[in-house]
Design a protein around this motif. Structure first.
Motif, PDB file in Angstrom:
ATOM      1  N   MET A   1       0.885  -1.177   0.000  1.00  0.00           N
ATOM      2  CA  MET A   1       0.000   0.000   0.000  1.00  0.00           C
ATOM      3  C   MET A   1       0.918   1.220   0.000  1.00  0.00           C
ATOM      4  O   MET A   1       1.399   1.649   1.053  1.00  0.00           O
ATOM      5  CB  MET A   1      -0.903   0.000   1.229  1.00  0.00           C
TER       6      MET A   1
ATOM      7  N   ASN B   1       0.786   4.428  -0.536  1.00  0.00           N
ATOM      8  CA  ASN B   1       0.514   5.781  -0.005  1.00  0.00           C
ATOM      9  C   ASN B   1      -0.416   5.722   1.210  1.00  0.00           C
ATOM     10  O   ASN B   1      -1.303   6.565   1.366  1.00  0.00           O
ATOM     11  CB  ASN B   1      -0.078   6.673  -1.098  1.00  0.00           C
ATOM     12  N   LEU B   2      -0.198   4.708   2.043  1.00  0.00           N
ATOM     13  CA  LEU B   2      -1.063   4.539   3.213  1.00  0.00           C
ATOM     14  C   LEU B   2      -1.021   5.766   4.116  1.00  0.00           C
ATOM     15  O   LEU B   2      -2.062   6.239   4.588  1.00  0.00           O
ATOM     16  CB  LEU B   2      -0.643   3.283   3.991  1.00  0.00           C
TER      17      LEU B   2
ATOM     18  N   SER C   1      -3.025   8.601   2.487  1.00  0.00           N
ATOM     19  CA  SER C   1      -4.471   8.334   2.455  1.00  0.00           C
ATOM     20  C   SER C   1      -5.088   8.416   3.850  1.00  0.00           C
ATOM     21  O   SER C   1      -6.241   8.847   4.007  1.00  0.00           O
ATOM     22  CB  SER C   1      -4.732   6.942   1.864  1.00  0.00           C
TER      23      SER C   1
ATOM     24  N   ARG D   1      -8.203   4.597  10.711  1.00  0.00           N
ATOM     25  CA  ARG D   1      -7.073   4.042   9.971  1.00  0.00           C
ATOM     26  C   ARG D   1      -7.144   2.517   9.925  1.00  0.00           C
ATOM     27  O   ARG D   1      -6.951   1.902   8.869  1.00  0.00           O
ATOM     28  CB  ARG D   1      -5.762   4.491  10.621  1.00  0.00           C
TER      29      ARG D   1
ATOM     30  N   VAL E   1      -9.335  -2.451   2.817  1.00  0.00           N
ATOM     31  CA  VAL E   1      -8.460  -2.705   1.664  1.00  0.00           C
ATOM     32  C   VAL E   1      -7.903  -4.126   1.724  1.00  0.00           C
ATOM     33  O   VAL E   1      -7.824  -4.822   0.702  1.00  0.00           O
ATOM     34  CB  VAL E   1      -7.316  -1.669   1.618  1.00  0.00           C
TER      35      VAL E   1
ATOM     36  N   GLU F   1       1.208  -2.624   5.810  1.00  0.00           N
ATOM     37  CA  GLU F   1       1.057  -2.152   4.432  1.00  0.00           C
ATOM     38  C   GLU F   1       1.784  -3.011   3.406  1.00  0.00           C
ATOM     39  O   GLU F   1       1.770  -2.708   2.215  1.00  0.00           O
ATOM     40  CB  GLU F   1       1.579  -0.715   4.323  1.00  0.00           C
TER      41      GLU F   1
ATOM     42  N   ARG G   1      -8.266   1.600  -5.886  1.00  0.00           N
ATOM     43  CA  ARG G   1      -8.306   3.049  -6.098  1.00  0.00           C
ATOM     44  C   ARG G   1      -9.744   3.561  -6.157  1.00  0.00           C
ATOM     45  O   ARG G   1     -10.078   4.592  -5.573  1.00  0.00           O
ATOM     46  CB  ARG G   1      -7.575   3.406  -7.396  1.00  0.00           C
TER      47      ARG G   1
ATOM     48  N   THR H   1     -11.565   3.501  -2.685  1.00  0.00           N
ATOM     49  CA  THR H   1     -11.170   4.565  -1.745  1.00  0.00           C
ATOM     50  C   THR H   1     -11.213   5.943  -2.407  1.00  0.00           C
ATOM     51  O   THR H   1     -10.539   6.873  -1.959  1.00  0.00           O
ATOM     52  CB  THR H   1      -9.753   4.286  -1.208  1.00  0.00           C
TER      53      THR H   1
ATOM     54  N   MET I   1      -6.386   5.461  -2.014  1.00  0.00           N
ATOM     55  CA  MET I   1      -5.352   4.463  -1.749  1.00  0.00           C
ATOM     56  C   MET I   1      -4.891   3.844  -3.066  1.00  0.00           C
ATOM     57  O   MET I   1      -5.697   3.537  -3.951  1.00  0.00           O
ATOM     58  CB  MET I   1      -5.904   3.368  -0.842  1.00  0.00           C
ATOM     59  N   THR I   2      -3.588   3.642  -3.206  1.00  0.00           N
ATOM     60  CA  THR I   2      -3.034   2.977  -4.380  1.00  0.00           C
ATOM     61  C   THR I   2      -2.096   1.864  -3.937  1.00  0.00           C
ATOM     62  O   THR I   2      -1.545   1.887  -2.838  1.00  0.00           O
ATOM     63  CB  THR I   2      -2.261   3.963  -5.287  1.00  0.00           C
TER      64      THR I   2
ATOM     65  N   ASP J   1       1.160   2.879  -7.899  1.00  0.00           N
ATOM     66  CA  ASP J   1      -0.139   2.564  -8.489  1.00  0.00           C
ATOM     67  C   ASP J   1       0.034   1.712  -9.741  1.00  0.00           C
ATOM     68  O   ASP J   1      -0.638   1.926 -10.748  1.00  0.00           O
ATOM     69  CB  ASP J   1      -0.916   3.847  -8.807  1.00  0.00           C
TER      70      ASP J   1
END
Length: 673
Positions: free
Chosen positions: A201, A203-204, A207, A216, A223, A244, A270, A273, A280-281, A313
């Motif tokens: 993950m 960019n946790l 995001s 969180r 996810v 993650e 993506r 979220t 999220m990516t 991503d």
């Protein structure tokens, strides 16, 4: 008749015995003629009987041998027909002249006589063509040492069964062996080979920014549930390594299914979220084809680094020598923390202080961003009294006005040296800093990269397959608007007191201005912070405008090119200039930028011959289409919304290749996000 059959107990030695008997009879007759005549009669009778028996034996032996030969030939014929392999004889016209029963059974026919072999076995055509070429070469060379035609082996499939065809051209003969079990076993072995992957993950933190622990945890659980369902669907074993990061174990069959699905999980997460401020990516790195599990793990991590280096991503798959990318439809998320910039700045400072000289080099045909970043790093080296130079070679229309301004500062201008001078002054303690590119082949002088013992890479482009792997320090951030933005951040941490002259600050700000198209594209909060810092220490925006002004002739040339634009896929503008019309790369890029400002244009491609004879393609997009992927398929690269490629051939050929790539992407996953 074999001689050993003739040399029996009544063979030639018997004749000698009868001759001896005749001599004895003659001797007896001299003493008693009555007894001699009687003995002669008895001897003649015995000789006649033995001769008759010999003739009878020979006749029966011949009959026996003939009968045995007939039986052997009949059995041999039946054996050839019943052999578990196909046999086909063909004529010079490649028509079948004879086949055994098994060959007929392979093709579900009793007889194949008269059928053209190329129609029956089309996969053999290449073998026949190769044979014809060899024969032609042999006919030209009449030397006594002519090479013989070699047997050829080809695998074919007939009605879901696999056969190995052995072609013997000298005899015009084919053998067909059933290798179905071997082929199925081989296919199963390939399908069950191990593949390893790492899912992240990426960019946790961004995001989940502003969320409390419960929110969180809920986001991660949501996810994770989606990822778990996806893994079950494709028979992937998933092991959670951290909040993650996940380890993926799968076989080749599952990997092929994932590639065919284009890693749909990227889009699903993506979209799921999308309501968040920063959706999220995921980034996925997969490896297949290595000999050991440890090597697979290293390749999987390398693939993940490649995916992250290209902006995240997306999925990167390393299978043998093939490296494939999937996804990458969104812009790289800007990292909010400055920790990495500070760590890189301190490491770079230490490397500079340990060096006897610093050489700073950009890419071939440098632009304002490349030169501006080099000037910033030149200043950083100067703060620690380390001798530094910028490597530059030849004139370049895109930076002519910039160089004119630099000439006004004699001390700064003297820091520019040629590639030959750089090669002469380089030592084993020299630090080479490569800016605005991470590909050795695209640098100003690839030999400098080859000879340097310590290399630092500072770049903002999405990572490509080619990379300077032996660099001691890499600062590759695709989220950044420009290399000048990255260098500006490094300058704020590399020394407690940064003293830039107005000209140096202006060159850095000019690089940011050009790459963001006057702060319209690729900008984040860090971009404006860097620009604000430069403006505060004296960057001259009026000077930047003067450097970026177009002359009237360039503007008219651009308008002439745009006149030939046409639309494809409703929102893509494509321009191909007339044959023989040579345009500088800078003008090609500017035309693509201009087209992007037109109504309903989401992406633009400008194709033209350049003064060096190559065909240049500049690609631009507003972010809804990944032009980097398109250019990579043509041998180029760049950013999601800014990319280019260079091809050989004509403009029309380049256009045809471009349209083929667009059609391929549209068919597989669609051109637009």
């Amino acid at each position: 008749m074999p001689k050993f059959l003739q040399r029996r107990w009544h063979g030639y030695h018997t004749v000698w015995a009868f001759m001896l008997l005749l001599v004895l009879i003659i001797i007896v007759s001299t003493y008693n003629w009555v007894l001699g005549v009687s003995s002669l009669f008895l001897a003649g009778t015995l000789c006649f009987s033995m001769l008759k028996a010999e003739i009878s034996f020979r006749r029966k032996l011949v009959e026996y041998i003939n009968g045995l030969s007939f039986r052997i030939k009949r059995v041999e014929g039946e054996a050839v027909s019943m052999l578990p392999l196909g046999i086909i004889l063909y004529g010079e016209d490649r028509a079948i002249e004879w086949n055994n029963r098994y060959a007929g059974d392979i093709f579900s026919r009793k007889s194949l006589v008269g059928e053209p072999l190329p129609e029956l076995l089309p996969d053999l055509m290449s073998s026949f063509q190769g044979t014809a070429l060899v024969k032609r070469d042999l006919s030209r060379d009449s030397s006594p040492k002519e090479p013989s035609l070699k047997d050829q082996r080809v695998e074919i499939a007939v009605d879901e069964r696999y056969y190995q065809v052995v072609l013997i051209p000298s005899e015009r003969l084919l053998y067909l062996y059933d290798i179905t079990e071997l082929a199925v076993l081989r296919e199963r072995y390939e399908e069950e080979k191990l593949a390893l992957g790492i899912l992240l993950m990426d960019n946790l933190d961004e995001s989940a920014q502003g969320m409390d622990d419960q929110q969180r945890t809920s986001l991660i659980a949501k996810v994770t549930s989606e990822i778990t369902e996806w893994a079950k669907q494709f028979d992937v074993y998933l092991r959670r390594l951290s909040s993650e990061r996940y380890l993926m174990m799968l076989n080749h069959r599952s990997l092929q299914a994932l590639e065919e699905s284009r890693f749909v999980i990227l889009d699903e997460v993506r979209e799921m979220t999308a309501n968040l401020k920063v959706p999220m990516t995921l980034s996925i790195g997969l490896a297949f084809g290595a000999e050991s599990a440890s090597e697979l793990g290293a390749l999987a991590q390398s693939s993940l680094d490649m995916a992250l280096g290209r902006g995240g991503d997306q999925a990167a798959v390393k299978a043998g020598q093939r490296l494939s990318f999937y996804g990458g439809k969104s812009n790289a998320a800007e990292k909010r923390t400055r920790v990495r910039a500070r760590v890189i700045a301190h490491a770079l400072r230490d490397l500079m202080q340990e060096s006897d000289r610093v050489l700073i080099m950009g890419h071939r045909t440098p632009d304002i961003d490349s030169v501006g970043a080099a000037i910033g790093l030149l200043k950083a080296a100067g703060m620690y009294n380390v001798e530094a130079n910028i490597v530059m070679e030849g004139p370049n229309p895109s930076i002519t006005r910039m160089i004119e301004e630099i000439r006004k500062d004699e001390e700064l201008y003297k820091s520019f040296i040629s590639t030959e001078q750089a090669l002469q002054v380089m030592t084993e303690h020299t630090l080479l800093i490569v800016v605005d590119t991470h590909k050795a082949s695209m640098t100003m002088e690839p030999r400098l990269v080859q000879y340097a013992s310590r290399i630092v890479v500072v770049d903002h482009h999405r990572r490509g397959e080619e990379f300077i792997n032996d660099a001691v320090l890499v600062y590759l951030e695709p989220y950044a608007s420009s290399t000048c933005e990255l260098v500006t951040e490094l300058l704020q941490y590399i020394h407690e007191k940064v003293h830039l002259t107005p000209l140096e600050a202006t060159m850095l700000l000019a690089g940011i201005t050009v790459d963001t198209k006057q702060f319209a594209l690729h900008t984040g909060s860090r971009t404006f912070e860097a620009a604000g810092f430069l403006r505060r220490i004296g960057a001259d925006t009026i000077l930047i405008q003067r450097m970026l002004k177009e002359d009237l002739q360039e503007y008219l040339s651009k308008a002439e090119i745009i006149k030939h634009a046409r639309m494809v896929y409703d929102h893509i503008a494509v321009v191909v200039t007339a044959s023989g019309m040579k345009i500088p790369q800078l003008l090609i890029a500017q035309t693509a930028d201009t087209l992007l400002g037109m109504t309903n244009v989401l992406a633009s491609f400008v194709i033209s011959e350049r003064p060096d004879g190559l065909i240049g393609i500049s690609a631009r997009s507003l972010g809804r289409m990944n032009v980097q992927v398109v250019m990579e398929k043509l041998g180029g690269g760049g950013h999601l919304s800014n990319a280019a490629a260079q091809l050989e051939g004509t403009g029309k050929e380049a256009e045809a290749r471009l349209l083929e790539v667009l059609a391929e992407i549209e068919a597989k996953e669609g051109l637009f996000e």
